[in-house]
Design an enzyme around this catalytic site. Sequence first.
Site, PDB file in Angstrom:
ATOM      1  N   HIS A 131       0.864  -1.183   0.000  1.00  9.87           N
ATOM      2  CA  HIS A 131       0.000   0.000   0.000  1.00  9.87           C
ATOM      3  C   HIS A 131       0.897   1.229   0.000  1.00  9.87           C
ATOM      4  O   HIS A 131       1.575   1.513   0.979  1.00  9.87           O
ATOM      5  CB  HIS A 131      -0.878  -0.023   1.261  1.00  9.87           C
ATOM      6  CG  HIS A 131      -1.954   1.013   1.273  1.00  9.87           C
ATOM      7  ND1 HIS A 131      -3.296   0.713   1.410  1.00  9.87           N
ATOM      8  CD2 HIS A 131      -1.902   2.354   1.163  1.00  9.87           C
ATOM      9  CE1 HIS A 131      -4.010   1.823   1.386  1.00  9.87           C
ATOM     10  NE2 HIS A 131      -3.178   2.834   1.247  1.00  9.87           N
ATOM     11  N   HIS A 167      -0.849   4.239  11.528  1.00 10.85           N
ATOM     12  CA  HIS A 167       0.400   4.985  11.468  1.00 10.85           C
ATOM     13  C   HIS A 167       0.398   6.190  12.406  1.00 10.85           C
ATOM     14  O   HIS A 167      -0.642   6.639  12.884  1.00 10.85           O
ATOM     15  CB  HIS A 167       0.695   5.451  10.032  1.00 10.85           C
ATOM     16  CG  HIS A 167      -0.284   6.431   9.453  1.00 10.85           C
ATOM     17  ND1 HIS A 167      -1.584   6.123   9.164  1.00 10.85           N
ATOM     18  CD2 HIS A 167      -0.141   7.729   9.091  1.00 10.85           C
ATOM     19  CE1 HIS A 167      -2.203   7.154   8.647  1.00 10.85           C
ATOM     20  NE2 HIS A 167      -1.358   8.160   8.605  1.00 10.85           N
ATOM     21  N   GLU A 220      -3.241  16.090   9.930  1.00 10.96           N
ATOM     22  CA  GLU A 220      -4.208  15.759   8.886  1.00 10.96           C
ATOM     23  C   GLU A 220      -5.605  16.248   9.249  1.00 10.96           C
ATOM     24  O   GLU A 220      -6.232  15.747  10.175  1.00 10.96           O
ATOM     25  CB  GLU A 220      -4.242  14.247   8.658  1.00 10.96           C
ATOM     26  CG  GLU A 220      -2.895  13.651   8.271  1.00 10.96           C
ATOM     27  CD  GLU A 220      -2.913  12.130   8.228  1.00 10.96           C
ATOM     28  OE1 GLU A 220      -3.995  11.541   8.486  1.00 10.96           O
ATOM     29  OE2 GLU A 220      -1.864  11.528   7.958  1.00 10.96           O
ATOM     30  N   TYR A 235     -15.791   6.584   3.344  1.00 11.58           N
ATOM     31  CA  TYR A 235     -14.341   6.435   3.347  1.00 11.58           C
ATOM     32  C   TYR A 235     -14.003   5.018   3.787  1.00 11.58           C
ATOM     33  O   TYR A 235     -14.537   4.540   4.790  1.00 11.58           O
ATOM     34  CB  TYR A 235     -13.725   7.467   4.286  1.00 11.58           C
ATOM     35  CG  TYR A 235     -12.223   7.424   4.374  1.00 11.58           C
ATOM     36  CD1 TYR A 235     -11.430   7.514   3.239  1.00 11.58           C
ATOM     37  CD2 TYR A 235     -11.586   7.302   5.605  1.00 11.58           C
ATOM     38  CE1 TYR A 235     -10.052   7.481   3.319  1.00 11.58           C
ATOM     39  CE2 TYR A 235     -10.204   7.275   5.703  1.00 11.58           C
ATOM     40  CZ  TYR A 235      -9.443   7.366   4.562  1.00 11.58           C
ATOM     41  OH  TYR A 235      -8.078   7.323   4.646  1.00 11.58           O
ATOM     42  N   HIS A 259      -6.384  14.387  12.842  1.00  7.69           N
ATOM     43  CA  HIS A 259      -5.350  13.515  13.401  1.00  7.69           C
ATOM     44  C   HIS A 259      -4.062  14.322  13.393  1.00  7.69           C
ATOM     45  O   HIS A 259      -3.468  14.536  12.341  1.00  7.69           O
ATOM     46  CB  HIS A 259      -5.217  12.225  12.582  1.00  7.69           C
ATOM     47  CG  HIS A 259      -6.489  11.434  12.531  1.00  7.69           C
ATOM     48  ND1 HIS A 259      -6.995  10.905  11.366  1.00  7.69           N
ATOM     49  CD2 HIS A 259      -7.363  11.096  13.504  1.00  7.69           C
ATOM     50  CE1 HIS A 259      -8.118  10.266  11.626  1.00  7.69           C
ATOM     51  NE2 HIS A 259      -8.361  10.365  12.918  1.00  7.69           N
ATOM     52  N   HIS A 304      -3.297   6.811  14.471  1.00 11.01           N
ATOM     53  CA  HIS A 304      -4.629   6.652  13.910  1.00 11.01           C
ATOM     54  C   HIS A 304      -4.579   5.593  12.822  1.00 11.01           C
ATOM     55  O   HIS A 304      -3.518   5.070  12.490  1.00 11.01           O
ATOM     56  CB  HIS A 304      -5.175   7.977  13.373  1.00 11.01           C
ATOM     57  CG  HIS A 304      -4.268   8.669  12.400  1.00 11.01           C
ATOM     58  ND1 HIS A 304      -3.131   9.329  12.778  1.00 11.01           N
ATOM     59  CD2 HIS A 304      -4.326   8.811  11.046  1.00 11.01           C
ATOM     60  CE1 HIS A 304      -2.529   9.855  11.727  1.00 11.01           C
ATOM     61  NE2 HIS A 304      -3.241   9.545  10.652  1.00 11.01           N
TER      62      HIS A 304
END
Length: 432
Positions: A287, A330, A336, A345, A360, A366
């Site tokens: 990813h 992460h 963010e 989402y 975040h 998160h």
Amino acid sequence: MSAYMSGFGNEFESEALPGALPRGQNSPQRCPFGLYAEQLSGSAFTAPQGSNRRSWLYRIRPSVLHARNFRAAELPLWETAPCRTTTAHPIDQMRWGPTPLPDGAVTFIEGVRIMTTAGDADARIGMAAGVYVATRSMADTYFYNADGEILIAPEQGALIFDTEFGRIDAGPGEICVLPRGVKFRVSLKDGPARGYLCENYGAPFVLPSRGVIGANGLANARDFLTPVAAFEDSQRPSVMMVKWGGRFYVCDTPSSPLDVVAWHGNYAPYKYDLSLFCPVGALLFDHPDPSIFCVLTSPSAQAGVGDVDFVIFPPRWQVAEHTFRPPWFHMNVMSEFMGLIFGAYDAKPSGFVPGGVSLHNAMLPHGPDAAAFEIAIHAELAPAKLENTLAFMFESRLSQHPTDFALTHESRQADYAACWDGLPDRFERQRP
């Protein structure tokens, strides 16, 4: 009727009357049609050629007739950095539901509600992020922002931006960027409106470097649209409002400031249809970092790091094998501010809804909630398309500080962190 020219950061020219643009020099002794020549500079005169921003405007009356003899005005919910709230609060991950549309008559400018700030507007570093609500058009009122450029992302209802350079209309799934110092008026196109807003104090937004991706992909310059010239020759008394140094001021003006008959340059408002973004991603496994979804960035003095990055998560195919496909857990040096324009989402299938916001902050952990994690680890990893979804982030290298409005917002979800409570201890201790 809106009309546009395509391209990003290019030199444009446009005239609403044939022959209105001077040829061969920018400020002739006598401009065509008796117009005034006026330069609008978005950078220092001595900025390097690649980052020098300016446009020449040929207008009926110079701006000095539209913007003088100011008096103070109040827009208390439009906060400016540095802004440290007086409300005691934890540093937790935060999430809010949509801001309700007001019952009364509120214009776009009156309806700005800043939720986070970062940096220092006077030092031209950082940003402010929030939402706007609007139930009426700005009639005989104009505005410009001396503190920064404004990126608007509608979520409900389309807006019409009448600017010095021409008209821009933008609805859900599109963005509009209004540079620092550009005068404009906002009208409702199809009823009450709501959306997201980022005030960028730093360097103007530019396309990010594609690196090894090469010359194509992500947001392509040709898809950004700049308005063609249009002007108002109105003698109706109006009001000009200015944001300067974190404060607001108004003055009376005897005529419309949107009286630019012709212009040329590379400093102008623009719009972009987010459906034209060309995503890239993993074709075999793993990813990639979310930076592959960056549409625009405001570069900082730190190489490769933005004061603000505007990142989107659009509809796209997912084909990676043996891979956890939602965003991974992460902690990040970037902060963010995230919003949802439509759909759902993939990392937060419930609780995060269109019009909502999450924050975040820097170095706070998160990731996907318990439900998204469970779905992802059991999903059949066949090619699958994420459809009917459009989320975004205003990401900054600076910590974002919530405002009093955000901390006391009626839709703040006090139990947001509970979305991770269902994550079990999965460690297989019995295995040798």
